[in-house]
Motif scaffolding. Structure first.
Motif, mmCIF file in Angstrom:
data_model
loop_
_atom_site.group_PDB
_atom_site.id
_atom_site.type_symbol
_atom_site.label_atom_id
_atom_site.label_comp_id
_atom_site.label_asym_id
_atom_site.label_seq_id
_atom_site.Cartn_x
_atom_site.Cartn_y
_atom_site.Cartn_z
ATOM 1 N N ARG A 25 27.754 0.187 -1.198
ATOM 2 C CA ARG A 25 27.157 -0.796 -2.327
ATOM 3 C C ARG A 25 27.059 -2.074 -2.960
ATOM 4 O O ARG A 25 26.825 -2.605 -3.624
ATOM 5 C CB ARG A 25 28.080 0.212 -3.701
ATOM 6 C CG ARG A 25 27.814 2.112 -3.710
ATOM 7 C CD ARG A 25 26.909 1.492 -4.634
ATOM 8 N NE ARG A 25 26.362 3.398 -4.559
ATOM 9 C CZ ARG A 25 26.431 4.889 -3.588
ATOM 10 N NH1 ARG A 25 25.371 3.509 -2.560
ATOM 11 N NH2 ARG A 25 26.310 5.534 -3.428
ATOM 12 N N THR A 27 25.556 -4.291 -0.888
ATOM 13 C CA THR A 27 24.067 -4.804 -1.579
ATOM 14 C C THR A 27 23.921 -4.654 -2.612
ATOM 15 O O THR A 27 22.656 -5.597 -2.478
ATOM 16 C CB THR A 27 23.289 -3.833 -0.425
ATOM 17 O OG1 THR A 27 23.685 -2.318 -0.354
ATOM 18 C CG2 THR A 27 24.084 -3.769 1.208
ATOM 19 N N TRP A 28 24.158 -3.837 -2.791
ATOM 20 C CA TRP A 28 23.327 -3.768 -4.610
ATOM 21 C C TRP A 28 23.631 -5.325 -5.372
ATOM 22 O O TRP A 28 23.052 -5.939 -6.072
ATOM 23 C CB TRP A 28 24.013 -3.124 -6.209
ATOM 24 C CG TRP A 28 23.324 -1.249 -5.284
ATOM 25 C CD1 TRP A 28 23.237 -1.141 -4.359
ATOM 26 C CD2 TRP A 28 24.083 -0.474 -6.463
ATOM 27 N NE1 TRP A 28 23.334 0.023 -3.993
ATOM 28 C CE2 TRP A 28 23.660 0.982 -5.482
ATOM 29 C CE3 TRP A 28 25.060 -0.131 -7.098
ATOM 30 C CZ2 TRP A 28 23.715 1.650 -5.522
ATOM 31 C CZ3 TRP A 28 25.155 1.591 -7.405
ATOM 32 C CH2 TRP A 28 24.624 2.010 -7.174
ATOM 33 N N ARG A 29 24.682 -5.857 -5.148
ATOM 34 C CA ARG A 29 25.068 -7.402 -5.536
ATOM 35 C C ARG A 29 23.995 -8.319 -4.429
ATOM 36 O O ARG A 29 24.180 -9.349 -5.248
ATOM 37 C CB ARG A 29 26.472 -7.655 -5.536
ATOM 38 C CG ARG A 29 27.533 -7.389 -6.586
ATOM 39 C CD ARG A 29 28.617 -7.441 -6.223
ATOM 40 N NE ARG A 29 28.980 -6.651 -4.484
ATOM 41 C CZ ARG A 29 30.042 -6.803 -4.144
ATOM 42 N NH1 ARG A 29 31.567 -8.160 -4.463
ATOM 43 N NH2 ARG A 29 30.916 -6.649 -3.230
ATOM 44 N N PRO A 31 20.333 -7.889 -3.252
ATOM 45 C CA PRO A 31 19.688 -6.520 -2.314
ATOM 46 C C PRO A 31 18.856 -7.256 -1.716
ATOM 47 O O PRO A 31 18.772 -6.879 -0.620
ATOM 48 C CB PRO A 31 18.653 -6.888 -3.667
ATOM 49 C CG PRO A 31 19.115 -8.024 -4.799
ATOM 50 C CD PRO A 31 20.370 -8.184 -4.695
ATOM 51 N N LEU A 214 15.898 1.361 -3.238
ATOM 52 C CA LEU A 214 16.278 0.559 -4.336
ATOM 53 C C LEU A 214 16.493 -0.175 -4.656
ATOM 54 O O LEU A 214 16.733 -1.263 -5.788
ATOM 55 C CB LEU A 214 18.190 1.932 -4.654
ATOM 56 C CG LEU A 214 18.961 1.027 -5.868
ATOM 57 C CD1 LEU A 214 18.229 0.892 -7.141
ATOM 58 C CD2 LEU A 214 20.210 1.892 -5.633
ATOM 59 N N LEU A 215 16.375 -0.973 -3.154
ATOM 60 C CA LEU A 215 17.180 -2.387 -3.407
ATOM 61 C C LEU A 215 15.966 -3.396 -3.399
ATOM 62 O O LEU A 215 16.363 -4.593 -4.243
ATOM 63 C CB LEU A 215 17.453 -2.677 -1.903
ATOM 64 C CG LEU A 215 18.966 -2.380 -1.217
ATOM 65 C CD1 LEU A 215 18.980 -2.623 0.640
ATOM 66 C CD2 LEU A 215 20.378 -3.458 -1.877
ATOM 67 N N MET A 218 15.855 -3.353 -7.252
ATOM 68 C CA MET A 218 16.906 -4.668 -7.268
ATOM 69 C C MET A 218 16.604 -6.104 -7.236
ATOM 70 O O MET A 218 17.011 -6.437 -8.323
ATOM 71 C CB MET A 218 18.269 -4.312 -6.761
ATOM 72 C CG MET A 218 18.454 -3.410 -7.338
ATOM 73 S SD MET A 218 20.207 -2.664 -6.453
ATOM 74 C CE MET A 218 20.722 -0.809 -7.494
ATOM 75 N N PRO A 262 20.141 5.843 -10.732
ATOM 76 C CA PRO A 262 19.213 4.185 -9.935
ATOM 77 C C PRO A 262 19.174 3.486 -10.858
ATOM 78 O O PRO A 262 19.546 2.319 -10.826
ATOM 79 C CB PRO A 262 18.293 4.835 -9.032
ATOM 80 C CG PRO A 262 18.725 5.940 -9.101
ATOM 81 C CD PRO A 262 19.206 6.295 -9.531
ATOM 82 N N ALA A 265 22.463 2.221 -12.104
ATOM 83 C CA ALA A 265 22.309 1.391 -11.306
ATOM 84 C C ALA A 265 21.670 -0.197 -11.853
ATOM 85 O O ALA A 265 22.990 -0.647 -11.747
ATOM 86 C CB ALA A 265 22.643 1.605 -9.902
ATOM 87 N N ARG A 266 20.797 0.059 -11.929
ATOM 88 C CA ARG A 266 19.986 -1.548 -12.194
ATOM 89 C C ARG A 266 20.879 -1.471 -13.356
ATOM 90 O O ARG A 266 20.540 -2.913 -13.833
ATOM 91 C CB ARG A 266 19.047 -1.047 -12.044
ATOM 92 C CG ARG A 266 18.183 -0.837 -11.083
ATOM 93 C CD ARG A 266 16.791 0.066 -10.715
ATOM 94 N NE ARG A 266 15.859 -1.164 -11.235
ATOM 95 C CZ ARG A 266 14.450 -0.823 -11.846
ATOM 96 N NH1 ARG A 266 14.115 -0.156 -11.383
ATOM 97 N NH2 ARG A 266 13.552 -1.779 -12.508
ATOM 98 N N ARG A 269 24.195 -3.363 -13.314
ATOM 99 C CA ARG A 269 24.298 -5.021 -12.748
ATOM 100 C C ARG A 269 23.741 -6.240 -13.171
ATOM 101 O O ARG A 269 23.494 -7.482 -13.165
ATOM 102 C CB ARG A 269 23.900 -4.679 -11.120
ATOM 103 C CG ARG A 269 21.810 -4.429 -11.183
ATOM 104 C CD ARG A 269 21.886 -4.713 -10.053
ATOM 105 N NE ARG A 269 21.837 -5.601 -8.495
ATOM 106 C CZ ARG A 269 21.054 -6.334 -8.742
ATOM 107 N NH1 ARG A 269 19.579 -6.647 -9.372
ATOM 108 N NH2 ARG A 269 20.994 -7.261 -7.983
#
Length: 303
Positions: A25, A27-29, A31, A214-215, A218, A262, A265-266, A269
């Motif tokens: 997770r 990697t969400w910060r 992308p 998903l990345l 983001m 997803p 999550a977007r 963030r």
């Protein structure tokens, strides 16, 4: 034998790395760094797996892959036993399948986009409610997507989207779609989509593609919020999710995943950004060239 063993270990290691990265997770910060890691892992797996098979095939020459190739061609593979020939054929077959499926994916996407562009020329229109160059479809459902292209990309929205979003939210969505076009996220997805075609029954491959998809969404969110308020894009995503939009046409990139997690999550963030630490960013940036480059170095290692 050392180089062959290291290549085999690296091949297995990239599979393990893909398993853990698909669940990560952090990697969400960041992308874009996550996308670069995925690309490095995919490239490393292909080179290492093919290299391990080639190294096994060329063991009788004792000079590694780069050094053993001239010897094999020189004596017309006279030193190769049955196991070595089988390894050589497996390496050639794997390389051929991967390259063929990648080429097939490219052709299929290009054809799908060409057909869709021709359809848009017939059924789309311009509208004063959207910037010049944005196409509008007279459809009541929510839809917003990008049709990437080499010369030009098209951003398309539906009439239902114009009714669903206020002007600020619409501007944020259009900024998101333009980000997809500028950063050519379609090219990022192609190798992973073709890999799923090669190994459709392997769940890990599907999880890898989902993670990369998903990345890139983001990453497009991050670029869009340079010009628009994060809250505008977040509320637009929530409205899209509530409207249950249909999947984007083949070969295009849509604004919203259909899955609930997803989208949330977007949204989270966007509203509560958590920057990745400098140490994590530095470690990941160093890891990318190492992961991608080490297999090639092992090709030159005497076995």
């Amino acid at each position: 034998m050392t180089g062959t063993a290291l290549l085999a270990l690296l091949s297995i290691g990239t599979i393990a790395g893909a398993h853990f990265l698909s669940k990560a997770r952090w990697t969400w910060r960041a992308p874009r760094i996550g996308i670069a890691l995925w690309q490095a892992l995919g490239l490393s797996w292909g080179i290492a797996t093919i290299g391990a098979l080639l190294g096994l095939a060329l063991l009788p020459y004792g000079k590694g892959i780069f050094g053993g190739m001239p010897g094999m061609f020189g004596d017309q593979a006279g030193r190769l036993g049955t196991a070595h020939v089988a390894a050589l054929l497996a390496a050639i077959s794997l390389a051929a399948v991967l390259l063929t499926m990648l080429g097939y994916a490219v052709v299929r996407v290009v054809r799908a986009r060409s057909r869709h562009r021709a359809l848009l020329a017939l059924v789309s229109r311009s509208d004063s409610a959207v910037p010049r160059g944005t196409l509008v479809l007279d459809h009541p459902g929510a839809a917003a997507y990008c049709v990437p292209g080499v010369r030009s990309s098209k951003v398309v929205v539906s009439a239902g989207t114009l009714e669903l979003l206020d002007p600020a939210e619409l501007a944020a969505v259009l900024a998101h779609e333009r980000a997809h076009a500028r950063e050519r996220h379609d090219l990022v997805l192609l190798p992973f989509a073709s890999l799923r075609q090669v190994f459709p029954q392997i769940r890990l491959v599907g999880r890898c593609l989902d993670a990369v998809e998903l990345l890139i969404e983001m990453a497009a969110d991050d670029r869009a919020r340079r010009h628009r308020s994060p809250r505008e894009l977040a509320t637009a995503l929530l409205r899209f999710a509530a409207a249950r939009p249909a999947a984007a046409p083949s070969g295009t990139l849509g604004v919203a995943h259909t899955g609930h997690m997803p989208v949330m999550a977007r949204v989270n963030r966007l509203l509560e950004p958590e920057p990745v630490s400098r140490s994590t960013r530095f470690a990941a940036m160093v890891a990318v060239p190492i992961i991608a480059g080490v297999p090639l170095l092992l090709y030159a290692l005497p076995h």
